[in-house]
Design an enzyme around this catalytic site. Structure first.
Site, PDB file in Angstrom:
ATOM      1  N   GLY A  18       0.910  -1.353   0.007  1.00 37.96           N
ATOM      2  CA  GLY A  18      -0.058  -0.189  -0.082  1.00 37.96           C
ATOM      3  C   GLY A  18       0.887   1.169   0.082  1.00 37.96           C
ATOM      4  CG  HIS A  19       4.204   1.960  -2.859  1.00 38.63           C
ATOM      5  ND1 HIS A  19       3.422   0.862  -3.347  1.00 38.63           N
ATOM      6  CD2 HIS A  19       4.645   2.657  -3.675  1.00 38.63           C
ATOM      7  CE1 HIS A  19       3.575   1.059  -4.863  1.00 38.63           C
ATOM      8  NE2 HIS A  19       4.341   2.031  -5.100  1.00 38.63           N
ATOM      9  NE  ARG A  20       2.126   4.664  -7.240  1.00 33.43           N
ATOM     10  CZ  ARG A  20       1.737   3.903  -8.484  1.00 33.43           C
ATOM     11  NH1 ARG A  20       0.630   3.550  -8.639  1.00 33.43           N
ATOM     12  NH2 ARG A  20       2.892   3.515  -9.253  1.00 33.43           N
ATOM     13  N   GLY A  21      -0.544   4.949  -0.804  1.00 37.46           N
ATOM     14  CA  GLY A  21      -1.708   5.619   0.202  1.00 37.46           C
ATOM     15  C   GLY A  21      -0.927   6.445   1.261  1.00 37.46           C
ATOM     16  N   GLY A  24       1.150   4.230   3.696  1.00 38.88           N
ATOM     17  CA  GLY A  24       2.210   3.738   2.984  1.00 38.88           C
ATOM     18  C   GLY A  24       3.406   4.561   2.314  1.00 38.88           C
ATOM     19  CB  SER A 115      -8.706   1.468  12.134  1.00 39.84           C
ATOM     20  OG  SER A 115      -9.849   2.406  12.691  1.00 39.84           O
ATOM     21  CB  SER A 116      -9.059   4.093  16.975  1.00 40.34           C
ATOM     22  OG  SER A 116      -9.587   5.201  16.268  1.00 40.34           O
ATOM     23  CB  CYS A 117     -13.182   2.184  13.597  1.00 39.81           C
ATOM     24  SG  CYS A 117     -12.598   1.209  12.466  1.00 39.81           S
ATOM     25  CE1 TYR A 144     -10.691   0.136   7.001  1.00 36.12           C
ATOM     26  CE2 TYR A 144     -10.880   1.308   9.197  1.00 36.12           C
ATOM     27  CZ  TYR A 144     -10.008   0.956   8.078  1.00 36.12           C
ATOM     28  OH  TYR A 144      -8.586   1.457   8.127  1.00 36.12           O
ATOM     29  CE  LYS A 148      -7.804  -2.046   8.389  1.00 32.88           C
ATOM     30  NZ  LYS A 148      -6.200  -2.191   7.545  1.00 32.88           N
ATOM     31  CG  LEU A 174      -3.788   7.633  10.887  1.00 32.78           C
ATOM     32  CD1 LEU A 174      -3.605   6.375   9.989  1.00 32.78           C
ATOM     33  CD2 LEU A 174      -2.825   7.972  12.018  1.00 32.78           C
ATOM     34  CG  HIS A 187     -10.728   9.651   6.847  1.00 32.37           C
ATOM     35  ND1 HIS A 187      -9.967   9.000   6.185  1.00 32.37           N
ATOM     36  CD2 HIS A 187     -11.594   8.777   7.604  1.00 32.37           C
ATOM     37  CE1 HIS A 187     -10.232   7.551   6.267  1.00 32.37           C
ATOM     38  NE2 HIS A 187     -10.928   7.459   7.156  1.00 32.37           N
ATOM     39  CG  ASP A 277     -22.789  13.685  15.788  1.00 33.15           C
ATOM     40  OD1 ASP A 277     -22.284  14.425  14.903  1.00 33.15           O
ATOM     41  OD2 ASP A 277     -23.505  14.030  16.764  1.00 33.15           O
TER      42      ASP A 277
END
Ligand code: GDP
Length: 316
Positions: A18-21, A24, A115-117, A144, A148, A174, A187, A277
């Site tokens: 995932g180096h393009r994200g 990454g 992720s914190s989710c 999601y 994870k 992030l 986001h 929310d």
């Protein structure tokens, strides 16, 4: 007690999946100052990580010693809420395929980014790692989050059953260079940066913020996450996952006001309460990560200014 020897990155072949994200590319920047042997990458056009065969063929051929799993389908609250099947399927497949391929190729160490989710909606704040799987998830990002959680548990179980050295990190919200600025799927921080920028340029008197403005989020600059990832790769092993956060949270209203201030926009904020929310609060307890000797360095105002520079150069 002597501390365990740090994992030595010298000469290692490191695959950043995932180096393009956003994550990454931050990892690629961070690894430039490390004595690694080779940086391995594959774009999604070259290798579709949702498919097992090309993923395994790539890993067998590239022979990484270390895998950093930053590839994911990500999106803001509205993209997550309305495309749950896609967020669950894509991330489930990416996690399972990359972990299994890394295991088959005999990698020395792997970091899975979550992720914190993953934590329950009503988890006590700040959220400790031990809150995982103790209650129902926030409905807007359930797909999601389940993907994870599956990746995190896969890493844990491959360690237990196969002795694979995979660790997992759970970062808070992030932002930073290479963020997604799409009007509907971004986001919150990127979305508000764009909206405030456009209102300033067009002279619009108001900027619309989704929801009530009262939910709280902990924003971590992606360069701090990249630094935490390399730190954990060196200094952490074992089946316990680690939270990575900035250490403080702010309300959505506060971050919107800060963005207006940084960009020099003097209009008003309007709150669209027909939009969701999401989770009321998700501040992470980062005691474990700090105990390893890591701390974040990028303040929110400074980080927003940095993200805005990237936005002006690449998107505006
Ligand atoms: P989350 O942290 O997973 O919920 O995802 P986001 O990063 O999309 O943040 C969502 C929070 O920001 C919710 O409380 C939204 O109501 C609020 N928000 C306010 N304006 C926006 C906006 O323009 N886009 C997004 N994505 N969220 C917004």
């Amino acid at each position: 007690m002597t501390a365990p020897a740090a994992f030595d990155l010298a000469g290692k072949r490191v695959w950043v999946a995932g180096h393009r994200g956003m994550v990454g590319s931050a990892l690629v920047r961070r690894l430039e100052s490390e004595p690694i042997g080779a940086l391995l990458t594959a774009s999604s056009a070259e290798v579709d990580l949702r498919r097992q065969e090309p993923t395994e063929a790539f890993v067998q051929d590239a022979r990484p010693d270390v895998v950093l799993l930053a590839a994911a389908k990500v999106g803001g609250i509205e993209a997550n809420r309305t495309r749950q099947a896609e967020f669950l399927y894509d991330n489930l497949m990416i996690g399972a395929n990359v972990i299994e391929a890394a295991y088959r190729a005999g990698v020395e160490r792997m970091v899975v980014l979550g992720s914190s989710c993953v934590y329950p909606r009503e988890a006590p704040q700040p959220i400790a790692e031990t809150s995982l799987l103790t209650g129902p998830l926030e409905p807007t990002n359930e797909g999601y989050a389940i993907a994870k959680i599956a990746a995190l548990e896969l890493a844990r179980m491959y360690r237990r059953q196969h002795g694979m050295d995979a660790i997992s990190l759970m970062p808070s919200n992030l932002y930073g260079p290479c963020d997604n600025y799409d009007r509907t799927s971004s986001h919150v921080l990127a979305a508000l940066l764009r909206k405030v920028h456009e209102a300033k340029v067009s002279g619009a008197p108001t900027v619309t913020v989704w929801g009530t403005g009262t939910p709280r989020r902990e924003f971590l600059h992606v360069d701090d996450l990249a630094d935490a990832t390399v730190h954990a790769l060196r200094h952490h092993t074992g089946e316990d996952h680690l939270n990575v956060g900035w250490g403080r949270d702010v309300s959505i209203r506060e971050v919107a006001e800060l963005i207006c201030d940084v960009l020099g926009y003097e209009g008003e904020l309007a709150f669209d309460t027909s939009m969701p929310d999401g989770m009321p609060r998700k501040l992470l307890d980062t005691t474990r990560m700090r105990g390893l000797g890591w701390e974040p360095h990028i303040g929110l105002r400074e980080g927003i200014a940095d993200a805005y520079r990237w936005f002006l150069d690449h998107v505006a």
